[in-house]
Design an enzyme around this catalytic site. Structure first.
Site, PDB file in Angstrom:
ATOM      1  N   ARG A 460       0.873  -1.172   0.000  1.00 10.95           N
ATOM      2  CA  ARG A 460       0.000   0.000   0.000  1.00 10.95           C
ATOM      3  C   ARG A 460       0.914   1.226   0.000  1.00 10.95           C
ATOM      4  O   ARG A 460       1.998   1.192   0.562  1.00 10.95           O
ATOM      5  CB  ARG A 460      -0.869  -0.025   1.258  1.00 10.95           C
ATOM      6  N   HIS A 461       0.455   2.290  -0.648  1.00 15.11           N
ATOM      7  CA  HIS A 461       1.264   3.509  -0.722  1.00 15.11           C
ATOM      8  C   HIS A 461       1.643   4.032   0.665  1.00 15.11           C
ATOM      9  O   HIS A 461       1.044   3.648   1.666  1.00 15.11           O
ATOM     10  CB  HIS A 461       0.475   4.598  -1.463  1.00 15.11           C
ATOM     11  N   ASN A 467      -4.608  10.396   5.051  1.00 17.59           N
ATOM     12  CA  ASN A 467      -4.506   9.190   5.878  1.00 17.59           C
ATOM     13  C   ASN A 467      -4.400   9.579   7.334  1.00 17.59           C
ATOM     14  O   ASN A 467      -5.040   9.025   8.211  1.00 17.59           O
ATOM     15  CB  ASN A 467      -3.235   8.387   5.553  1.00 17.59           C
ATOM     16  N   ARG A 510      -0.107   9.019  -5.075  1.00 13.67           N
ATOM     17  CA  ARG A 510       0.439   8.517  -3.817  1.00 13.67           C
ATOM     18  C   ARG A 510       1.038   7.111  -4.001  1.00 13.67           C
ATOM     19  O   ARG A 510       2.066   6.765  -3.419  1.00 13.67           O
ATOM     20  CB  ARG A 510      -0.598   8.525  -2.709  1.00 13.67           C
ATOM     21  N   GLU A 535      -7.443   3.047  -6.245  1.00 13.75           N
ATOM     22  CA  GLU A 535      -8.248   2.869  -5.046  1.00 13.75           C
ATOM     23  C   GLU A 535      -9.730   2.779  -5.392  1.00 13.75           C
ATOM     24  O   GLU A 535     -10.156   3.205  -6.469  1.00 13.75           O
ATOM     25  CB  GLU A 535      -7.982   4.056  -4.089  1.00 13.75           C
ATOM     26  N   HIS A 597      -3.550   0.374  -3.209  1.00 13.64           N
ATOM     27  CA  HIS A 597      -4.243   1.105  -2.144  1.00 13.64           C
ATOM     28  C   HIS A 597      -4.903   0.169  -1.141  1.00 13.64           C
ATOM     29  O   HIS A 597      -5.164  -0.996  -1.446  1.00 13.64           O
ATOM     30  CB  HIS A 597      -5.302   2.017  -2.768  1.00 13.64           C
TER      31      HIS A 597
END
Length: 1066
Positions: A460-461, A467, A510, A535, A597
């Site tokens: 995942r980024h 976030n 991202r 995502e 994502h």
RNA sequence: GGACAAUUAGCUCAGUUGGUUAGAGCACAGCAUUCACAUUGCUGGGGUCACUGGUUCGAAUCCAGUAUUGUCCACCA
């Protein structure tokens, strides 16, 4: 050679490093090169030893030094003898030992545990440590002079050995001998791992023994030192014949002791219960005792309740009052409860044996777990007949099979086999061979020893500001923040060694940026953007906080929820699954990184694991920039999926050590040249303390996999202790470091100190004093060489004896060569060294060299010394080689490959005079016997003789017959002595006669090696002394200068000698 | 609780299949010193081979038992 150039003392430091490098450069430690150089050839027998690999846990200790000294001595002897001699070096990764060592260091220096570092980083630390240890060990080994073939060096954790391990594992698995089972195991809380029964060290400690009842009206009381485990009791065992309890057998009683469910205790009858001990009844806790678990195997109807967890706290099963308490807290609480309810009948202090972990030193818990085991009692088909591993191990040792030195250890070996339980081979530690089992992520089926096509990493980024603020981003393009970039860099480091070929990324910045940071760092330029990795579209929920979303669009967390005009999990999952499947088709042979994502990865992960759509929320969230790795294998034969994960556990280190004798020789390639030539190996030399750990397991593995023995002979050396007989330990500060000692006194001195005066199987005390004594001897040898080398002429005349002393020397020399050779063949190193030292110092140096000063026989002196030097070489390689390089008594380039001396039996025949004396002795015996038993002196007899005396008697048969009035000279072989025989001893001989009137005279064993020519030697010494001018002059001077007119002892002695000689001449 | 070993000179230990007067090193005592070697040489003192029985012509050695010490194994709850 000019005497002045040669130092008066042998300086080991000057020589050792240089000589070792020369040997090593010559390649002569390698049998292939010895063949090339005609030192041996393919027709010669092979002799092979594998070095017991030292653990890479630090440095070598005195025990290793003993091992190296013993093995090198034997190896050098065989090499000189002309055998194709191979000695293979290596080191052992030693799993737990090394890991726990590094963990201790880590804790001491950084206050971190292995879990703080993570698997990858921790393994890196261990490898660095192991590498350093390895280098130290190799350096120390070379210092000892060990003639190991370094070109064949092995490591129990390297690629080749890994292949052996996987191959062996697979075969055992296929034969049903390796299984995954739910059984109780020894568990170390501190190390968070299992350990095998053999790694348990029992210690004595004080404990309280409580006798109590589960409830007021419970019919039977039981005793325990671990009350808290009683929360998991499911039965009480009594002896079947115990009248007190017979009536209860088969009944079940319940008692509420506060555990999650009230205890249901079944009364069972079991022979193992001792009715005389305690209350005669045993509370059975199958989950937390080996004995009780076995009891359950005999009585499968009883339950198993686990009340202690792997972290050393109580489980939920123990009841809400106890859950999560430590065992100690739980014990106190339970005892308190018992007391309050007046259930305790007795409390007594006892000493008790408890098992502790060998490496982590904490008290072990017995816990039921799913682990891998080797079934030792299971029957299987082995070369056409049914057998078990236990049986294979038992049958391998015995007369005509593997010989144990000392033999008595076979008893403990057999006893150990008889008590062997299934061998737990899985460990939860990280350092070691990963268990070669993969589980299909989808259907959970096992696959053994698979080939990993590639490893795929899903990341995942890194973190974004949204976030951080817990706001849904979805398709909104929010960039990484600084933390996120840093996370990506850290991830890159972790992935650096993974050899990633392609990166796929979502187009959202991202993820893309995360991919770019990682790609740059790991050297992958190509990043393929795939929109399907983006995502989940959150629709109206994008930009909303998590909590708000939950309020406004509660169904968004559901698999099909679409109330925010969003993409459902189902839709997202389908598109990413499609993307991944497509890429898999093209790139399954490459290691791949996918940056994507949180939500879509979660959906993907659900799909891979095949859990129900409803449980989507049970799938763990993906933290930022943390790689999840999946092994890509051939599609699963049950469900067709490619995604697998390997068992996280590692193998018991002895599993790989068990293969050592052949994994070092090229197996599993059964056609490997080394394997064909050198297996089975000739000798295994190791400490008796690892007979079970290692030796037994090598026998198991070899008998099972190769249907042969791993070695012909096992030589077990003892522990090396300090001069007071204590074990060497760091805390006592009595550790003798082989390196320090050899620097100070020389490796040869250390080797000799370790070899002489020690016998297999017995502990050995090593003291400075002993080493000094041996150092002195190396110097003696050096100075002998100086004398022989500089005081004698080089000569080509053959060494003919000129005097009695010469004759004696030659005879003795042949006897010594014979004895030393024989001792070495029988692995009697200490005897060999002692005898040779006595001869060298006592006979050669102190006697014959003195003789030589008077009666010069240079040829013989040089000849004899050359032989002595060669005999010494295996024991003291450095000083002998140094002498050889300095004085060149032999033409060989290295003494190391000089031909081992041979002996001539005819040279051993005893001299005529002695034979005559022998006969005379025997005649007296016969006369004595006649007198004692009133036998008519005129009556003739039969004389029987054995062995060497027979030769003697035959040589003088006529004289003998005449003088002793016999009519027959017979030969008897030992064992023949009739029962009704009286035996009378005389001197060297023992005679026996039959009581029926006919007298037999026999000699059972005559020992001529030490016979009468001691006298010859004595006379020769005296002659030499007396003809030495210096000696006489000094004596005269003494006599003249003596005050008080009294002769000193020494002068009196001198006169005695003179008189003695005079009488001899008359 | 079971198994295995050890017990030999003041100390550390050899003594492999029962056999001359039980050995070595260290320590101790005496002597020697232009010598290949003081990291040396010679000489000597020092032992009921744990104890008790047994087998044997003969036992440190083989057998049985006892004592002490050590090691390993074992589910005494």
């Amino acid at each position: 050679m000019n005497e002045n150039n040669i130092p008066k003392t042998y300086d080991a430091k000057e020589w050792e490093n240089e000589l070792y490098s020369k040997w090593e450069e010559s390649g002569l430690f390698n049998p292939d090169i010895c063949i090339k150089k005609n030192i041996t050839d393919e027709t010669k027998p092979t002799f092979s030893i594998v070095l017991p690999p030292p653990n890479v846990t630090g440095t070598l200790h005195a025990g290793h030094a003993a091992m190296l000294a013993i093995e090198d001595t034997i190896v050098r002897y065989h090499r000189m003898k002309g055998d194709r001699t191979l000695w293979i070096p290596g080191t052992d990764h030693a799993a737990v030992a090394t890991q726990s060592k590094v963990e201790n260091i880590l804790w001491k220096e950084e206050q971190k545990t292995r879990f703080d570092l993570g698997r990858e980083e921790f393994l890196k630390r261990i490898e660095t440590f192991a590498q350093q240890s390895h280098d130290t060990i190799v350096h120390q080994t070379k210092k000892m002079g060990a003639s190991l073939d370094w070109s064949r060096e092995a490591y129990t954790l390297d690629e080749k050995r890994s292949l052996s391990v996987r191959t062996a594992f697979k075969k055992m698995y296929d034969d049903g001998l390796i299984y995954r089972g739910y059984r109780v195991v020894n568990w170390t809380i501190k190390g968070q791992s299992t350990c095998s029964d053999d790694e348990v060290v029992t210690i004595e400690r004080q404990a309280k023994l409580y006798t109590f009842r589960y409830s007021k009206n419970f019919p039977i009381a039981i005793a325990t030192t671990r009350p808290e485990t009683k929360l998991g009791d499911t039965a009480i065992a009594v002896h079947p014949d115990d009248e007190r309890y017979k009536k209860y057998i088969g009944q079940t009683f319940t008692a509420d002791v506060g555990s999650a469910k009230p205890l249901a205790i079944k009364i069972i009858a079991d022979e193992s219960v001792d009715p005389a001990f305690g209350t005669g009844a045993v509370g059975v806790t199958p989950a937390h005792s080996h004995a009780d678990f076995e009891m359950r195997e005999r009585h499968p109807e009883i339950d198993l309740i686990q009340v202690i967890d792997t972290d050393g706290t109580m489980t939920a099963e123990a009841g809400q009052d106890y859950a999560h308490l430590t065992t100690l807290e739980a014990r106190e609480k339970f005892v308190l409860w018992l007391r309050e309810n007046d259930l305790i009948e007795k409390e007594e202090d006892i000493t008790q044996n408890v098992g502790t972990s060998d490496r982590y030193e904490d008290v072990l818990e017995i816990i039921p777990m799913r682990q891998w085991f080797v079934a030792v009692n299971k029957e299987f088909d082995h070369s056409g007949k049914k057998t078990t591993l236990k049986q294979l191990m038992r049958e391998a040792v015995g007369p005509g099979k593997i010989t144990l030195l000392p033999e008595r250890f076979s008893k403990t070996y057999f006893h150990w086999i008889d008590n062997l339980r299934d061998w737990c081979i899985s460990r939860q530690i990280w350092f070691g061979h990963r268990i070669p089992v993969w589980y299909c992520l989808s259907c959970k089926k096992e696959r053994i020893n698979a080939t990993v096509k590639s490893r795929w990493f899903f990341v995942r980024h890194g973190e974004t500001d949204w976030n951080k603020k817990e706001i849904n981003a979805g398709t909104t393009d929010i960039p990484l923040n600084e933390t996120g970039r840093e996370q990506a860099r850290l991830t890159a480091e972790k992935l650096a060694a993974e050899n990633i070929g392609v990166i796929f990324s979502s187009h959202l910045s991202r993820a893309h940026e995360t991919a770019k940071i990682i790609g740059k760092k790991i050297g992958v330029d190509e990043i393929i953007i795939d929109d399907r990795l983006q995502e989940r579209n959150m629709g109206k929920a994008e930009g909303l906080s998590y909590s708000e979303t939950k309020k406004r669009f509660p169904d968004l967390q559901k698999y099909n929820g679409k109330s925010a005009n969003n993409e459902s999990y189902e839709e997202a999952e389908n598109r990413i699954w499609k993307a991944v499947s497509e890429h898999l088709e093209k790139h399954s042979h490459k290691n791949v990184l996918i940056t994507s994502h949180g939500a879509v990865l979660r959906a993907l992960w659900r799909k891979i694991q095949g859990v129900t759509p409803e449980s989507i929320m049970n799938i763990k969230r993906f933290p930022n920039a943390t790689p999840l790795s999946i092994d890509i294998l051939k599609p699963c034969e049950y469900c067709g999926h490619h995604f697998f994960e390997q068992d996280p556990d590692t193998l018991d280190t002895w599993f790989s050590s068990g293969l050592w004798t052949f994994s070092t020789l090229g197996w599993p390639d059964e056609n490997a040249v080394d394997f064909k030539n050198y297996h089975p190996t000739s000798l295994l030399e190791t400490g008796y303390d690892i007979l079970f750990f290692w030796v037994a397991r090598m026998i198991l593995m070899t008998e099972y996999l190769l249907d042969t023995h791993p070695f012909d002979t096992i030589y077990l050396h003892g522990l090396v202790r300090d001069e007071q007989g204590r074990k060497m330990s760091k805390s006592l500060g009595n550790v003798i470091d082989p390196l320090t000692v050899s620097e100070k006194y020389g490796a040869d001195a250390l080797r000799m100190a370790l070899i002489s005066g020690s016998t297999p199987g017995n502990d050995l005390r090593l003291s400075d004093e002993k080493i000094v004594m041996m150092r002195n001897f190396t110097n003696k040898l050096w100075n002998l060489a100086r004398y022989v080398g500089t005081m004698t002429e080089k000569t080509n005349t053959p060494p003919e004896p000129k005097t009695d002393a010469d004759q004696y020397l030659i005879k003795k020399l042949h006897a010594i060569v014979r004895d030393i050779t024989r001792h070495l063949e029988r692995y009697e190193l200490s005897l060999a060294a002692e005898e040779l030292r006595e001869f060298t110092w006592g006979d050669f140096a102190d006697w014959y060299v003195e003789v030589h000063k008077v009666e010069k026989n240079d040829a013989l002196l040089r000849y004899a010394f050359d032989k002595i030097l060669k005999l010494w070489h295996p024991f003291m390689p450095f000083v002998t080689e140094a002498i050889h390089q300095t004085f060149h008594f032999d033409t060989n380039e290295f003494l190391m490959i000089a031909k081992w001396p041979e002996f001539d039996t005819t040279k051993l025949e005893i001299a005529t005079e002695n034979r005559f004396e022998l006969v005379k002795g025997l005649i007296s015996t016969i006369r004595n016997v006649r007198a004692a038993y009133h036998i008519d002196p005129a009556q003739k007899m039969t004389v029987s003789a054995f062995g060497e005396s027979e030769q003697t008697l035959r040589g003088n048969e006529e004289i003998f017959k005449r003088l002793a009035r016999i009519d027959k000279l017979q030969t008897l072989k030992s064992a023949v002595a009739p029962k009704n025989t009286l035996r009378v001893q005389y001197g060297l001989l023992s005679a026996f006669l039959h009581l029926d009137g006919v007298v037999d005279i026999a000699k059972e064993r005559a020992r001529f090696t030490k016979e009468k020519d001691e006298k010859e030697k004595y006379i020769a010494t005296l002659e030499a002394k007396l003809s030495n001018k210096n000696f006489i002059e000094r004596a005269k001077k003494e006599i003249i200068e003596t005050k008080h007119g009294k002769l000193k002892e020494s002068q009196k002695q001198l006169l005695d000698i003179k008189n003695h000689l005079a009488s001899l001449q008359n």
